[in-house]
Design an enzyme around this catalytic site. Structure first.
Site, PDB file in Angstrom:
ATOM      1  N   LYS A  69       0.251   3.628  -3.456  1.00 30.76           N
ATOM      2  CA  LYS A  69       0.113   3.337  -4.881  1.00 30.76           C
ATOM      3  C   LYS A  69      -0.522   4.502  -5.622  1.00 30.76           C
ATOM      4  O   LYS A  69      -0.146   4.807  -6.745  1.00 30.76           O
ATOM      5  CB  LYS A  69      -0.707   2.054  -5.071  1.00 30.76           C
TER       6      LYS A  69
ATOM      7  N   GLU B 190      -3.822  -5.868  -3.748  1.00 30.82           N
ATOM      8  CA  GLU B 190      -4.896  -5.485  -4.647  1.00 30.82           C
ATOM      9  C   GLU B 190      -4.225  -5.177  -5.984  1.00 30.82           C
ATOM     10  O   GLU B 190      -3.275  -4.389  -6.009  1.00 30.82           O
ATOM     11  CB  GLU B 190      -5.575  -4.235  -4.076  1.00 30.82           C
TER      12      GLU B 190
ATOM     13  N   ARG C 290       3.340  -0.389   9.271  1.00 33.66           N
ATOM     14  CA  ARG C 290       3.727  -0.332   7.866  1.00 33.66           C
ATOM     15  C   ARG C 290       5.090   0.345   7.745  1.00 33.66           C
ATOM     16  O   ARG C 290       5.528   1.059   8.650  1.00 33.66           O
ATOM     17  CB  ARG C 290       2.686   0.410   7.034  1.00 33.66           C
TER      18      ARG C 290
HETATM   19  P1  ATP Z   1      -1.205   1.305  -0.901  1.00 38.02           P
HETATM   20  O1  ATP Z   1      -1.691   2.148   0.223  1.00 38.02           O
HETATM   21  O2  ATP Z   1       0.159   1.616  -1.365  1.00 38.02           O
HETATM   22  O3  ATP Z   1      -2.178   1.180  -2.019  1.00 38.02           O
HETATM   23  P2  ATP Z   1      -2.207  -1.078   0.123  1.00 38.02           P
HETATM   24  O4  ATP Z   1      -2.052  -1.481   1.536  1.00 38.02           O
HETATM   25  O5  ATP Z   1      -3.524  -0.584  -0.303  1.00 38.02           O
HETATM   26  O6  ATP Z   1      -1.045  -0.110  -0.255  1.00 38.02           O
HETATM   27  P3  ATP Z   1      -2.367  -3.675  -0.948  1.00 38.02           P
HETATM   28  O7  ATP Z   1      -2.153  -4.119  -2.334  1.00 38.02           O
HETATM   29  O8  ATP Z   1      -3.725  -3.764  -0.389  1.00 38.02           O
HETATM   30  O9  ATP Z   1      -1.807  -2.216  -0.864  1.00 38.02           O
HETATM   31  O10 ATP Z   1      -1.315  -4.361   0.030  1.00 38.02           O
HETATM   32  C1  ATP Z   1      -0.924  -5.690   0.007  1.00 38.02           C
HETATM   33  C2  ATP Z   1      -0.245  -5.999   1.303  1.00 38.02           C
HETATM   34  O11 ATP Z   1       0.920  -5.195   1.444  1.00 38.02           O
HETATM   35  C3  ATP Z   1      -1.142  -5.705   2.487  1.00 38.02           C
HETATM   36  O12 ATP Z   1      -1.136  -6.823   3.341  1.00 38.02           O
HETATM   37  C4  ATP Z   1      -0.534  -4.502   3.137  1.00 38.02           C
HETATM   38  O13 ATP Z   1      -0.673  -4.554   4.500  1.00 38.02           O
HETATM   39  C5  ATP Z   1       0.933  -4.591   2.717  1.00 38.02           C
HETATM   40  N1  ATP Z   1       1.526  -3.262   2.641  1.00 38.02           N
HETATM   41  C6  ATP Z   1       1.169  -2.252   1.843  1.00 38.02           C
HETATM   42  N2  ATP Z   1       1.902  -1.155   2.072  1.00 38.02           N
HETATM   43  C7  ATP Z   1       2.783  -1.484   3.041  1.00 38.02           C
HETATM   44  C8  ATP Z   1       3.806  -0.784   3.749  1.00 38.02           C
HETATM   45  N3  ATP Z   1       4.110   0.495   3.481  1.00 38.02           N
HETATM   46  N4  ATP Z   1       4.499  -1.461   4.694  1.00 38.02           N
HETATM   47  C9  ATP Z   1       4.225  -2.734   4.961  1.00 38.02           C
HETATM   48  N5  ATP Z   1       3.268  -3.451   4.358  1.00 38.02           N
HETATM   49  C10 ATP Z   1       2.542  -2.841   3.409  1.00 38.02           C
HETATM   50 MG    MG Z   2      -5.305  -1.518  -0.288  1.00 38.66          MG
END
Ligand code: ATP
Ligand code: MG
Length: 599
Positions: free
Chosen positions: A312, A67, A302
């Site tokens: 984030k 995102e 994760r």
């Molecule tokens: P955040 O919680 O930091 O905002 P998010 O999952 O909302 O992270 P996205 O931009 O939606 O962030 O994530 C893009 C991809 O990265 C998704 O497929 C998510 O599963 C993966 N991802 C995000 N954080 C992690 C993590 N800590 N470990 C492994 N994969 C991750």
């Molecule tokens: Mg997200």
């Protein structure tokens, strides 16, 4: 893996690959030919579009779908290496897709940095004739059409209950939900209402479109989840075209399907969404809207890294509250921060490979990440001498042996295991900077460096014998005196005849280059800063940055931004990519020589 063979981003040694449940699933799908009849028309699209294409030459399709609402962090790096790595290893393709269905939080700044970070990590999503990343908002038209189809086929309805009524009627883990009074109305009614929603006839939040599944399902995600909401918000791609936006749970499976993704890999918190993912695929394939076979969702744990937060939102707070100096502050676990800290794509790839993928959440020790950096830098970083806490050493017989004002030329290998890289050159003279901790007035047991009466070698130079020292009124040592032992120059015949137990690093005063050195430490003192809802801001490390003026060998005056060095006996340092300029170098501590984390 030996420390001298770092993994390359493009040509990994397949023998080092450890199998995991995702590899097993993919290998089984390839063996069974699960996706063998899948077509690809060269671009994302519905069933009719893909039917015009050839059999897909990509054996699998994965995707990395960030995102664009923040900078990528080390957790994303794991996901990038995983998704792009699987596609690479199995003759597939990995899509970079901006999951930009939420209009409010997204900005172009983030789109650009995400593109840069994925490329920098060594991955490429471009395909012949197609080098733009995909964006979910390009699929809004299809998502709308699919929603109308769900309504007309009796699988969705417009609910006009208040948010509070909906919450109460959803039930909970013990109590089944209650059907909305709007649920049983005709498809015509719901279609008309949905079009009114689209046409802006209703206020934000006045009603939502919900999938019609089962209000008594034990999985609360299957109790008629909302799939479209009214939100008057400007979108960075579609502008003001829409005042209704799809919910993530609805949009994501459709994005995967339009892109002909085979293996949709996400983190564990989406496990409960999988039944809805499959439900939606079934309905839209039955309606002829999506090509079959559909993508399948798989979940992995994760990354949680000790002493680090990887959300984030929380990282943004650190930036907004000026706890750090921006997203690329070398203390940040963002990809841009890690890069500025001295991390290389090879180190992050090695890390992702080493931690592997599992189905259960755990914490990875920060030392594992640092170990990967140390390993890759050890193999590649040129060596240099630096004095971080300088104390003056005067060689009192220098003039007598070498002549007043003269210097003695010294050479050292650029890298001890890579003679082909050649040598570096610097000089020894009468006055020398040494590390303050290399002198002791009263040596503790086992101390082999400088104290009066002891001999040490100045690395790449001569053996010296400590003869005295001076102090200021406050009792601080201000200078150490020593004599050069004749005929002991490193590399000259007979130089080893005088045995010493200590070798110290140094920089001659006449030859010295000053440099700002930024010594970074962990940002949080708690091992699990935000575990269990804990406030990570409560465990901020007040000493996460210490700036010192150091003395470095003259070859470092021209260090190029991003250049990495091993400062002998100290650790790995990188010329800061933002602030370091020729003649005025600034170095960041990347990682120490030994694992001292947590000690
Ligand atoms: P955040 O919680 O930091 O905002 P998010 O999952 O909302 O992270 P996205 O931009 O939606 O962030 O994530 C893009 C991809 O990265 C998704 O497929 C998510 O599963 C993966 N991802 C995000 N954080 C992690 C993590 N800590 N470990 C492994 N994969 C991750
Ligand atoms: Mg997200």
């Amino acid at each position: 893996m030996s420390s001298s063979t770092p993994t390359s981003p493009t040509a990994p040694d397949s023998t080092t690959k450890v199998s995991n449940f995702l590899r097993q699933i993919i290998e089984s799908d390839l063996a069974k030919g699960t996706y063998a009849t899948r077509r690809w028309a060269g671009s994302p699209g519905d069933a009719a579009h893909q039917a015009t294409g050839q059999l897909d030459t990509a054996k699998i399709r994965t995707r990395f779908p960030p995102e664009p609402n923040g900078y990528l962090h080390i957790g994303h790096a794991k996901s990038i290496c995983l998704n792009f790595g699987l596609a690479r290893d199995y003759g597939g393709v990995c899509h970079l897709r901006f999951d930009d269905t939420n209009p409010e939080k997204e900005e172009m700044e983030y789109v650009n940095t995400i593109i840069d970070s994925v490329k920098w990590l060594g991955f490429d999503w471009s395909q012949p004739g197609n080098d733009k990343p995909y964006q979910a908002s390009d699929y809004f038209d299809f998502m709308y059409r699919a929603a109308e189809y769900l309504i007309t086929s009796g699988n969705a309805y417009v609910d006009e209950q208040t948010a509070e009524q909906m919450r109460v009627n959803r039930g909970d883990f013990i109590k089944p939900g209650v059907d909305s009074p709007f649920r049983a109305k005709s498809a015509e009614h719901h279609l008309a209402r949905f079009r009114e929603m689209r046409d802006g006839l209703h206020a934000d939040g006045a009603m939502v479109l919900r999938a019609k599944i089962d209000m008594a399902s034990p999985n609360i995600n299957m109790r008629d989840p909302a799939i479209y909401r009214i939100r008057r918000a400007h979108h960075h791609n579609t502008g003001d075209k829409w005042c209704i936006y799809p919910m993530y749970t609805y949009a994501h499976p459709i994005e995967d399907a339009l892109e002909q993704i085979t293996h949709s890999i996400c983190t564990l918190e989406f496990e409960d969404q999988r039944p809805f993912y499959d439900w939606l695929m079934d309905k839209l394939i039955a309606g002829g809207l999506l090509a079959s076979p559909p993508p399948k969702q798989y979940e992995f744990a994760r990354l949680n890294l000790t002493y680090v937060v990887t959300s984030k939102r929380k990282l943004k707070q650190l930036v907004d509250d000026k706890v750090v100096n921006g997203w690329d502050d070398p203390r940040m676990p963002t990809i841009v921060g890690l890069r500025r800290r001295g991390y290389t794509p090879e180190a992050l790839q090695l890390f992702a490979e080493r931690i592997g993928v599992t189905k259960s959440d755990s914490w990875i020790d920060y030392a594992t990440l640092e170990g990967c950096l140390r390993e890759t830098l050890d193999a590649s970083a040129p060596r240099a001498m630096a004095v971080l806490d300088p104390l003056k050493l005067v060689l009192t017989n220098w003039d007598e042996l070498f002549g007043a004002g003269n210097m003695d030329a010294c050479t050292a290998p650029i890298h001890p295991h890579h003679p082909e890289l050649g040598n570096r050159h610097f000089k020894l003279g009468k006055e020398v900077w040494i590390e303050r901790t290399d002198f002791e007035e009263t040596p503790p047991k086992g101390f082999f460096r400088l104290f009066v009466g002891n001999k040490v070698r100045l690395k790449y130079g001569h053996v010296i014998e400590c003869t005295g020292f001076s102090k200021d009124a406050a009792g601080n040592v201000t200078e150490v005196q020593a004599t050069v032992v004749p005929d002991t120059k490193s590399g000259t015949p007979g130089s080893a005849s005088v045995k010493v137990k200590g070798v110290i690093t140094w920089v001659a005063a006449a030859d010295a280059q000053t440099a700002e050195v930024r010594l970074y430490d962990r940002l949080f003192t708690a091992e699990h800063p935000d575990a269990g809802g804990k406030d990570h801001m409560a465990s901020l490390n007040p000493n996460s940055l210490k700036i010192i003026q150091a003395i470095v060998e003259p070859t470092l005056a021209t260090a190029k931004p991003d250049a990495k060095y091993q400062f002998e006996r100290h650790g790995y340092f990188v010329a800061d990519r933002v602030d370091s300029v020729e003649g005025k170098p600034v170095f960041n501590l990347a990682v120490g020589l030994k694992d001292s984390f947590g000690k």
